[in-house]
Design a protein around this motif. Structure first.
Motif, mmCIF file in Angstrom:
data_model
loop_
_atom_site.group_PDB
_atom_site.id
_atom_site.type_symbol
_atom_site.label_atom_id
_atom_site.label_comp_id
_atom_site.label_asym_id
_atom_site.label_seq_id
_atom_site.Cartn_x
_atom_site.Cartn_y
_atom_site.Cartn_z
ATOM 1 N N ALA A 60 0.786 -1.454 0.142
ATOM 2 C CA ALA A 60 0.071 -0.011 -0.047
ATOM 3 C C ALA A 60 0.899 1.380 0.088
ATOM 4 O O ALA A 60 1.925 1.158 0.761
ATOM 5 N N ARG A 61 0.569 2.208 -0.946
ATOM 6 C CA ARG A 61 1.263 3.245 -0.925
ATOM 7 C C ARG A 61 1.078 4.280 0.460
ATOM 8 O O ARG A 61 -0.054 4.753 0.769
ATOM 9 N N ALA A 62 2.271 4.682 0.848
ATOM 10 C CA ALA A 62 2.174 5.635 2.043
ATOM 11 C C ALA A 62 1.725 7.198 1.641
ATOM 12 O O ALA A 62 0.940 7.739 2.302
ATOM 13 N N HIS A 63 1.784 7.568 0.474
ATOM 14 C CA HIS A 63 1.451 8.846 -0.030
ATOM 15 C C HIS A 63 0.727 8.804 -1.091
ATOM 16 O O HIS A 63 1.102 8.154 -2.240
ATOM 17 N N ALA A 64 -0.096 9.975 -1.588
ATOM 18 C CA ALA A 64 -0.530 9.968 -2.771
ATOM 19 C C ALA A 64 0.204 10.371 -4.076
ATOM 20 O O ALA A 64 0.024 10.006 -5.162
ATOM 21 N N ASP A 65 1.312 11.095 -3.703
ATOM 22 C CA ASP A 65 2.386 11.370 -4.500
ATOM 23 C C ASP A 65 3.410 10.284 -4.802
ATOM 24 O O ASP A 65 4.555 10.821 -5.115
ATOM 25 N N ALA A 66 3.380 9.191 -4.562
ATOM 26 C CA ALA A 66 4.333 8.173 -4.709
ATOM 27 C C ALA A 66 4.700 7.688 -5.820
ATOM 28 O O ALA A 66 3.853 8.275 -6.945
ATOM 29 N N GLN A 67 5.693 7.199 -6.229
ATOM 30 C CA GLN A 67 6.218 6.742 -7.790
ATOM 31 C C GLN A 67 4.959 6.373 -8.483
ATOM 32 O O GLN A 67 4.034 5.712 -7.986
ATOM 33 N N PRO A 68 4.973 6.428 -9.773
ATOM 34 C CA PRO A 68 3.752 6.003 -10.581
ATOM 35 C C PRO A 68 3.723 4.657 -10.785
ATOM 36 O O PRO A 68 4.478 3.806 -10.387
ATOM 37 N N VAL A 69 2.358 4.265 -11.014
ATOM 38 C CA VAL A 69 2.125 2.745 -11.562
ATOM 39 C C VAL A 69 1.908 2.648 -12.824
ATOM 40 O O VAL A 69 0.846 3.370 -13.425
#
Length: 436
Positions: A60-69
């Motif tokens: 699960a990503r910690a932040h909405a601005d994490a690296q792209p998928v």
């Protein structure tokens, strides 16, 4: 723009869709390999149940601005025009002796299923690294638990030996081998290590986290057990090309900007002309794909570091600081080869499309450092990757570089070429058109 919660929900939905669509016709062995102890039903319903039950939320990503998928499915395979990530794990595989057509197809199906999950930040199966029986090996090796997808792309290619080798037409596909798919000819400066060259299959895993890229290759190697074995692999860092206008031009280990004039993802005309195999090219099954050339280029770092700056500029044909051509302007000014400011045998002049009948390739290379050699010098250089519509494009350019002033400071020590199929349709697998 979406709120953070909406972004995260959208990413999770994409992951569920990809993971819940395993390729049809998976072999019994492949199913067991991916879902030991979990059963066929567990593999088929996969991520939907896993996410709902909290089994597969380790990424699960910690932040909405994490690296792209990046989506695994699409018109073209990801990892070609995708914005170049920071890290690479490249692997070459050979099919095992006595494998047959069904073994090859099942491997590609299993690899595609696992890749579709891992690129979304999921484990390779619903039971994953810790959700299966305690008395059985886990389905996932687990070193990426808790990490985001980190922009992971996984790109597959087929080498000449897959179609026919000393054992003949093992998989019934020799008649479909692309005419240009054959081992590259010898070039001036080649000192190739056979154990770090060639291969029946290749996998290019790129990510913004090195552990995510290594995790991908490690698990694909495990899944291949009994059908294919790892021939050689290469780790890379510090991209040496850009594929989007938003990326700054990176530098290679000689300190120069690399890839200034590379083909970019939004240049559809250039991609069609120079990168993608067209529908009227042969063979038809490769339409929408490309050809990948990999070259491991050792750099004589210590020798280069003793060269005067002015001479370094002359060898490359560009200013080391700004990357501008020596004929003047800024980094993106077209070089002027009409005067004497750019040496006739400089790298930029010999490689430039203007000097090669307009030939262009899409570069996607990485720096590498493999420690030190027995003399205490850096075992380092450029792991060169290029995509082109026809292997002849690379061959022409490489032959043109035979008089390159840079050749005094580099050695080509590894080589390979692969046909890269088009993108994968949901529910299918990479290269399915070859076996239709």
């Amino acid at each position: 723009m979406n709120e953070p919660e909406e972004d995260a929900a959208a990413e999770t939905a994409t992951a569920e869709t990809a993971a819940a669509s395993p390729p049809s016709g998976l072999s019994r062995r492949g199913l067991l390999g991916l879902a030991i102890g979990g059963g066929v039903a567990g593999l088929a319903v996969g991520a939907g149940a896993g996410i709902a039950g909290g089994v597969a939320i380790g990424r699960a990503r910690a932040h909405a601005d994490a690296q792209p998928v990046h989506e695994f499915f699409g018109e073209h395979q990801a990892g070609i025009t995708t914005s170049v990530q920071d890290h690479l794990h490249f692997a070459s595989f050979d099919m095992m002796p006595r494998t047959d057509r069904d073994d090859l197809i099942s491997l590609l199906q299993d690899w595609s299923y696992a890749a579709a999950r891992m690129t979304q930040g999921l484990e390779v199966s619903a039971s994953g690294a810790v959700g299966g029986p305690a008395e059985a090996p886990p389905d996932d090796t687990g070193e990426a638990l808790g990490l985001p997808a980190a922009g992971l792309t996984i790109t597959f290619g087929f080498g000449p030996g897959l179609f026919e080798n000393e054992d003949g037409d093992r998989y019934g596909i020799a008649a479909l081998r692309p005419t240009g798919l054959e081992r590259l000819p010898a070039f001036l400066g080649d000192d190739l290590n056979p154990q770090a060259s060639h291969g029946d299959l290749c996998v290019q895993a790129c990510a913004d986290d090195p552990q995510v890229a290594v995790h991908a290759i490690r698990n694909l190697s495990r899944i291949a057990f009994g059908r294919a074995r790892l021939r050689w692999s290469q780790l890379g860092f510090g991209k040496t090309s850009r594929t989007t206008s938003s990326q700054a031009t990176p530098r290679n280990l000689f300190g120069f900007k690399d890839g200034t004039a590379n083909i970019l993802a939004d240049d559809a005309a250039a991609l069609d002309d120079h990168v993608w195999v067209a529908s009227d090219d042969e063979p038809a099954w490769l339409a929408g794909g490309s050809y990948l050339v990999a070259r491991k280029i050792a750099m004589l770092i210590e020798t280069w570091d003793r060269v005067r700056l002015a001479e370094q500029d002359t060898i490359i044909g560009r200013d080391k600081g700004e990357g501008a051509p020596l004929s003047g302007g800024d980094e993106f000014t077209a070089p002027d080869f009409g005067g004497a400011s750019i040496d006739a045998n400089s790298h930029v002049r010999l490689a430039h499309p203007e000097q090669n009948e307009g030939i262009r390739i899409l570069r996607r290379g990485y720096n590498y450092v493999d420690g030190n050699n027995e003399l205490g010098r850096l075992d380092a250089g450029l792991f060169f990757l290029s995509y082109q519509r026809d292997p002849g494009q690379f061959i022409t350019l490489q032959r043109r570089l035979s008089t390159d002033l840079l050749n005094e400071y580099i050695r080509h020590v590894g080589s390979g070429i692969w046909a890269v199929p088009a993108g994968v349709k949901p529910g299918s697998y990479v290269g399915a058109e070859l076996f239709a």
